[in-house]
Write an enzyme that holds these catalytic residues in place. Structure first.
Site, PDB file in Angstrom:
ATOM      1  N   ARG A 276       0.860  -1.182   0.000  1.00  0.00           N
ATOM      2  CA  ARG A 276       0.000   0.000   0.000  1.00  0.00           C
ATOM      3  C   ARG A 276       0.900   1.237   0.000  1.00  0.00           C
ATOM      4  O   ARG A 276       1.501   1.570   1.010  1.00  0.00           O
ATOM      5  CB  ARG A 276      -0.852  -0.037   1.277  1.00  0.00           C
ATOM      6  CG  ARG A 276      -1.944   1.003   1.334  1.00  0.00           C
ATOM      7  CD  ARG A 276      -2.530   1.077   2.736  1.00  0.00           C
ATOM      8  NE  ARG A 276      -1.685   1.847   3.626  1.00  0.00           N
ATOM      9  CZ  ARG A 276      -1.555   1.613   4.933  1.00  0.00           C
ATOM     10  NH1 ARG A 276      -2.184   0.612   5.501  1.00  0.00           N
ATOM     11  NH2 ARG A 276      -0.769   2.371   5.672  1.00  0.00           N
ATOM     12  N   HIS A 280      -3.567   4.433   4.644  1.00  0.00           N
ATOM     13  CA  HIS A 280      -4.682   3.479   4.717  1.00  0.00           C
ATOM     14  C   HIS A 280      -5.962   4.126   4.168  1.00  0.00           C
ATOM     15  O   HIS A 280      -6.647   3.564   3.329  1.00  0.00           O
ATOM     16  CB  HIS A 280      -4.882   3.038   6.166  1.00  0.00           C
ATOM     17  CG  HIS A 280      -6.128   2.257   6.393  1.00  0.00           C
ATOM     18  ND1 HIS A 280      -6.280   0.959   5.984  1.00  0.00           N
ATOM     19  CD2 HIS A 280      -7.304   2.619   6.964  1.00  0.00           C
ATOM     20  CE1 HIS A 280      -7.501   0.552   6.291  1.00  0.00           C
ATOM     21  NE2 HIS A 280      -8.135   1.526   6.888  1.00  0.00           N
ATOM     22  N   TYR A 289       4.107   5.514  11.571  1.00  0.00           N
ATOM     23  CA  TYR A 289       4.421   4.120  11.922  1.00  0.00           C
ATOM     24  C   TYR A 289       5.245   3.390  10.863  1.00  0.00           C
ATOM     25  O   TYR A 289       5.641   2.259  11.071  1.00  0.00           O
ATOM     26  CB  TYR A 289       3.129   3.332  12.217  1.00  0.00           C
ATOM     27  CG  TYR A 289       2.088   3.380  11.109  1.00  0.00           C
ATOM     28  CD1 TYR A 289       2.181   2.527  10.009  1.00  0.00           C
ATOM     29  CD2 TYR A 289       1.017   4.267  11.162  1.00  0.00           C
ATOM     30  CE1 TYR A 289       1.232   2.567   8.994  1.00  0.00           C
ATOM     31  CE2 TYR A 289       0.066   4.313  10.159  1.00  0.00           C
ATOM     32  CZ  TYR A 289       0.182   3.462   9.076  1.00  0.00           C
ATOM     33  OH  TYR A 289      -0.745   3.499   8.071  1.00  0.00           O
TER      34      TYR A 289
END
Ligand SMILES: Cc1ncc(C[n+]2csc(CCOP(=O)(O)OP(=O)(O)O)c2C)c(N)n1
Length: 390
Positions: A276, A280, A289
């Site tokens: 990805r 998100h 993160y």
């Protein structure tokens, strides 16, 4: 067809349970690849694919247009025109490859990120965007495109897909079913239950997992101790790991898995190993993160660039082709921008119309009560950008 360490052949010789040292030691064990990141065509003993020049170009066109659609949607969200957007950036090959493998009678159960599959099924991009703008509850009739409404509840659609596939099987219909889900969804009980039912009832379903390596901020190391595709063996059906950034491999493997399901040989798990590249959703900030170096490494495996390199190397597309595609892409983007900005606000009572197929006195009562409540507001009837003066 030979059984290899990939986890099982497409023609139902039964699953294998390869030994594995524990956590996923190598990022790409047993990966099926037909197009290298440099755009070189490679052969795989179990998964052949014979395409015409036009078909190569068509796949490239799909990838480019789907990415453009996604980029416009992200921009529209940033401009306040959409409430949220779940970008598919980086996952175009997994979706176009698997989406183009589907036949007209096959039925797809998506998550909320399958914009590329929707494109392949002929769903109008504006219908998808209406849902993210909040003016419809899905916007398309699943029966028209054999493409179910988006499912936000993680993994639930895997069960819907198996139930539907069992229905197909019992009514003697020909199509196969495909269930899309993510690596994070594979941790949900629903997905395990779907695997069990599919296996024991030999349901004609393909489980297509896009392992984009993150479930929001949760990395795959916290989701699994063995490669995902190997999980299928424990349920009694084959699993294959395919390069999810390779549209050719995704097409070949999904096509094989669907044919196998249509032949009555039961379910199969396809794990598309991908990444990805964006957040998100537009509400997420992956820099909190995720290391920047990881993204940089995956940019080199870009699904569009590798097919472009293949087209160039083999003289399959000239400047005219790329210029026409650019113009088509700009046209699509304009249609999307204009279409979203001029979407009418829905009648707020519309939601009552779809509660039951037939009229229902209690729903009629609730509709009347809601209408009266809605009419009690001072700006009742004002529309965004019109009477409200925004
Ligand atoms: C049952 C349920 N639990 C939690 C959530 C919140 N949630 C939304 S997306 C997501 C992560 C999904 O990750 P993955 O399945 O890998 O799909 P991806 O979004 O990466 O494509 C979670 C936990 C949800 N929507 N439904």
């Amino acid at each position: 067809m030979a059984v290899d360490h990939v986890g099982g052949p497409p023609e139902g010789a039964g699953p294998t349970t390869p030994a594995h040292p524990g956590p996923d030691a190598s990022p790409t064990p047993g990966l099926v690849q037909l197009l290298s990141p440099e755009g070189e065509r490679v052969e795989h003993p179990d998964w052949s694919l014979d395409l015409t020049d036009d078909e190569y170009r068509d796949l490239y066109r799909d990838l480019v247009l789907v990415r453009r659609f996604d980029a416009e949607a992200t921009a529209l969200q940033r401009q306040g025109e959409l409430g949220l957007w779940a970008s598919l950036l980086g996952q175009e090959a997994a979706q176009v490859g698997s989406g183009r493998a589907l036949g007209t009678r096959d039925y797809a159960f998506p998550t909320y990120r399958e914009h590329g599959v929707a494109w392949c099924r002929g769903v109008d991009p504006l219908n998808l965007l209406g849902m993210f703008r909040g003016v419809n509850n899905g916007g398309w009739d699943p029966g028209t495109n054999n493409f179910h409404l988006y499912t936000i509840v993680i993994g639930a659609q895997a069960l819907h897909a198996v139930g539907y596939a069992m229905g197909q099987q019992r009514s003697g219909r020909e199509g196969a079913v495909i269930a899309y889900f993510g690596d994070g969804a594979s941790s949900q009980g629903d997905v395990s239950e779907a695997f069990t039912f599919a296996a024991v009832f030999n349901a004609p379903v393909v489980f297509f997992c896009q392992n984009n390596q993150w479930a929001i901020s949760e990395p795959t190391e916290r989701q699994m101790r063995v490669p995902l595709y190997q999980r299928a063996a424990g349920f009694g059906f084959p699993g294959v790991r395919v390069d999810g950034n390779d549209v050719l491999a995704c097409l070949a493997v999904t096509r094989g898995a669907l044919e196998r399901a249509r032949r009555g040989e039961g379910p199969m798990l396809v794990e598309a190993f991908t990444y990805r590249m964006g957040a998100h959703t537009t509400s997420d900030d992956p820099t909190r993160y995720r290391l920047a170096a990881e993204l940089e490494a995956w940019k080199l495996k870009d699904p569009i660039e590798r097919l472009k390199a293949y087209l160039h190397k083999n003289g399959l597309a000239d400047d005219g082709f790329f210029a026409d595609l650019q113009a088509e892409s700009d046209e699509l983007a304009k249609r999307i921008r204009d279409g979203v900005r001029t979407m009418p606000d829905p009648d707020p009572t519309l939601m009552f119309d779809h509660a039951y197929a037939e009229p229902h006195p209690l729903v009629d009562e609730e509709r009347a009560e809601f209408s009266a409540y809605h009419a009690s507001f001072a700006d009742h009837g004002a529309h965004h950008g019109q009477e409200g003066g925004q």
